[in-house]
Design an enzyme around this catalytic site. Structure first.
Site, short mmCIF file in Angstrom:
data_model
loop_
_atom_site.label_atom_id
_atom_site.label_comp_id
_atom_site.label_asym_id
_atom_site.label_seq_id
_atom_site.Cartn_x
_atom_site.Cartn_y
_atom_site.Cartn_z
NE ARG A 93 21.94 41.40 43.41
CZ ARG A 93 22.15 40.07 43.38
NH1 ARG A 93 22.77 39.47 44.38
NH2 ARG A 93 21.77 39.37 42.34
CG HIS A 113 17.27 40.65 44.75
ND1 HIS A 113 18.07 39.55 44.52
CD2 HIS A 113 17.55 41.52 43.75
CE1 HIS A 113 18.81 39.78 43.43
NE2 HIS A 113 18.52 40.96 42.96
CB VAL A 120 9.78 38.84 45.30
CG1 VAL A 120 9.08 37.50 45.44
CG2 VAL A 120 10.93 38.75 44.30
CG ASN A 133 17.51 36.09 45.99
OD1 ASN A 133 17.96 37.14 45.56
ND2 ASN A 133 16.25 35.95 46.39
CG HIS A 166 24.59 47.34 39.08
ND1 HIS A 166 24.10 46.69 37.97
CD2 HIS A 166 23.98 46.75 40.15
CE1 HIS A 166 23.23 45.76 38.34
NE2 HIS A 166 23.13 45.78 39.65
CB THR A 167 27.85 53.44 41.48
OG1 THR A 167 29.02 54.17 41.83
CG2 THR A 167 26.86 53.61 42.63
C1 HEM Z 1 18.31 46.56 36.20
C2 HEM Z 1 18.28 45.28 36.46
C3 HEM Z 1 19.30 44.63 37.34
C4 HEM Z 1 19.97 43.49 37.07
C5 HEM Z 1 19.84 42.63 35.83
C6 HEM Z 1 20.86 43.24 38.17
C7 HEM Z 1 21.71 42.16 38.27
C8 HEM Z 1 22.70 42.02 39.22
C9 HEM Z 1 23.64 40.94 39.27
C10 HEM Z 1 23.69 39.75 38.33
C11 HEM Z 1 24.49 41.17 40.30
C12 HEM Z 1 25.65 40.29 40.75
C13 HEM Z 1 25.10 39.13 41.54
C14 HEM Z 1 26.07 37.99 41.75
O1 HEM Z 1 27.18 37.98 41.27
O2 HEM Z 1 25.69 37.06 42.42
C15 HEM Z 1 24.07 42.39 40.92
C16 HEM Z 1 24.66 42.97 42.00
C17 HEM Z 1 24.19 44.10 42.64
N1 HEM Z 1 23.01 44.76 42.35
FE1 HEM Z 1 21.90 44.53 40.71
N2 HEM Z 1 20.70 44.24 39.08
C18 HEM Z 1 19.76 45.10 38.63
C19 HEM Z 1 19.26 46.20 39.30
C20 HEM Z 1 19.65 46.57 40.57
C21 HEM Z 1 18.95 47.52 41.40
C22 HEM Z 1 17.65 48.21 41.03
C23 HEM Z 1 19.67 47.63 42.55
C24 HEM Z 1 19.38 48.47 43.76
C25 HEM Z 1 18.70 49.58 43.75
C26 HEM Z 1 20.81 46.77 42.43
C27 HEM Z 1 21.83 46.65 43.34
C28 HEM Z 1 22.88 45.79 43.23
C29 HEM Z 1 24.05 45.84 44.09
C30 HEM Z 1 24.33 46.89 45.14
C31 HEM Z 1 24.86 44.76 43.73
C32 HEM Z 1 26.17 44.31 44.39
C33 HEM Z 1 25.84 43.35 45.51
C34 HEM Z 1 27.03 42.81 46.29
O3 HEM Z 1 28.15 43.22 46.07
O4 HEM Z 1 26.79 41.92 47.13
N3 HEM Z 1 20.75 46.11 41.23
N4 HEM Z 1 22.96 42.88 40.25
#
Ligand code: HEM
Ligand SMILES: *[C@@H]1O[C@H](CO)[C@@H](O)[C@H](O)[C@H]1NC(C)=O
Ligand SMILES: *[C@@H]1O[C@H](CO)[C@@H](O)[C@H](O)[C@H]1NC(C)=O
Ligand SMILES: *[C@@H]1O[C@H](CO)[C@@H](O)[C@H](O)[C@H]1NC(C)=O
Ligand SMILES: *[C@@H]1O[C@H](CO)[C@@H](O)[C@H](O)[C@H]1NC(C)=O
Length: 332
Positions: free
Chosen positions: A62, A66, A70, A94, A193-194
């Site tokens: 992630r 991020h 930016v 963040n 998000h897998t």
């Molecule tokens: C499509 C739009 C996206 C939105 C709205 C989004 C939003 C979010 C949110 C809200 C979380 C949880 C954060 C928290 O609870 O603090 C999350 C987690 C995560 N996102 Fe996304 N995301 C998006 C796209 C992506 C992309 C493009 C990637 C990477 C290629 C990604 C990878 C991840 C991963 C791996 C997590 C888990 C992180 C952890 O467990 O620490 N996301 N995302």
């Protein structure tokens, strides 16, 4: 050579995809002479992190996203706040959420031992993202390198360019287009998000008051809704807004296509996830395609990751190679 560059520049202005042209300046073997072991050193660090905590590969993946959204893939996200400087770590997307920074510090320290002052923090993030996917069961790709580190960060841009989880399809496509990525890249990269976890606060509006209706999001499957309501009580009491749910409740540390199958079952976690299926049209077709064909998803995912890693890198003499990923070399 010069004329080819000029032609490319004109093409890219016409297609408004200059970031991709700049990405072409990155090279697979960039550190061949200056730090030949860079990839094995990074991989060892990510492996160690995964053994420490199964969630860390997700958190690290992630960070690259991020970072790249930016001002490009320039490690701006890694800069700490100082008394005179505010970085991106406390932006909405963040704050209390971006994590894994210690892993990057450890890897950077290892790299400084063998090839001091050579490997950028932006490249470290990009290699780590690939390794995080591979160590979770996804497919490998060759990472293009040669990014340099920014001298600045931009909290406003972090708030503006990273899509919020309440987004609908139109909004999230717009955020990807703004950085040169397509709707297809968006559906594909959402498959990240897998793996990983999300805090209750990022999806609890769906459980109690979707779009101000005072009711739960009707697209959530009933048993899934009940289990999430149990985890995330409405009265956000006792810090429950920070409780965590897996983004893929079936295989939360495995990089597979379950995410897309979950969406089809009404068991996507974030609004921005579930709408990819519930909104008819392009994204719905891709959710079904990827649910049917894991190979197709894994192959497309690496292509889109390479594209994301090409967003506006600093190359040549721009930026610097930071000594410490948390601070610019001047310390300002
Ligand atoms: C499509 C739009 C996206 C939105 C709205 C989004 C939003 C979010 C949110 C809200 C979380 C949880 C954060 C928290 O609870 O603090 C999350 C987690 C995560 N996102 Fe996304 N995301 C998006 C796209 C992506 C992309 C493009 C990637 C990477 C290629 C990604 C990878 C991840 C991963 C791996 C997590 C888990 C992180 C952890 O467990 O620490 N996301 N995302
Ligand atoms: C970041 O989150 C912490 C609590 O987790 C909070 O105290 C702080 O005010 C937040 N900062 C910003 C800028 O939102
Ligand atoms: C930060 O990003 C915002 C939004 O893109 C932009 O308007 C602003 O000029 C940027 N600030 C700096 C210092 O680059
Ligand atoms: C999608 O979200 C945007 C931004 O929040 C909003 O302006 C727009 O009306 C929404 N579109 C639909 C179809 O709900
Ligand atoms: C639901 O949200 C709307 C605004 O989005 C708010 O006006 C309303 O009071 C909320 N309802 C409940 C039951 O919290």
């Amino acid at each position: 050579m010069k004329s080819i560059n000029t032609i490319c520049l004109i093409c890219c202005m016409l297609l408004s995809s200059c970031s991709l042209l700049e990405g072409n300046r990155l090279k697979h073997n960039f550190y061949r002479k200056t730090c030949p072991n860079v990839e094995s050193i990074v991989l060892a660090g990510v492996k160690k992190a995964q053994q420490q905590e199964a969630r860390l590969p997700a958190s690290l993946l992630r960070l690259h996203f991020h970072d790249c959204f930016v001002q490009g893939c320039d490690a701006s996200i890694l800069l700490d706040d100082t008394s005179t400087f505010t970085g991106e770590k406390t932006s909405g997307p963040n704050n209390g959420s971006a994590r894994g920074f210690e892993v990057i510090d450890q890897i950077k320290t290892e790299l400084e031992k063998t090839c001091s002052g050579v490997v950028s923090c932006a490249d470290i993030l990009s290699i780590i993202a690939r390794d995080a996917v591979v160590l979770s069961g996804g497919k490998a790709w060759k990472v293009r390198l040669g990014r340099r580190d920014s001298l600045t960060a931009n909290k406003t841009a972090s708030n503006l360019f990273i899509p919020p989880p309440t987004s609908n399809v139109t909004a999230v496509i717009a955020k990807f287009k703004a950085v040169g990525l397509s709707a297809k890249d968006m559906v594909t990269l959402s498959g990240a998000h897998t793996i990983g976890q999300a805090r209750c606060i990022t999806f609890s509006q769906r459980l109690y008051n979707q779009s101000g209706t005072g009711k739960p999001d009707p697209t959530i499957k009933k048993d899934f809704l009940q289990s999430l309501q149990q985890l995330c009580p409405q009265a956000a009491a006792a810090g429950s807004s920070n409780f965590l749910a897996p983004l893929d409740f079936r295989t939360p540390t495995h990089f597979d296509n379950r995410y897309y199958l979950n969406l089809q079952a009404g068991k996507g976690l974030l609004n921005s996830d579930e709408v990819l299926y519930t909104t008819t049209g392009f994204t719905n077709r891709y959710v079904r395609k990827y649910g049917d064909d894991q190979e197709e998803f894994l192959n497309r995912f690496r292509r889109s990751m390479i594209k994301m890693g090409n967003i506006k890198p600093l190359t040549g003499k721009k930026g610097e190679i930071r000594n410490n990923c948390r601070f610019t070399n001047s310390g300002l």
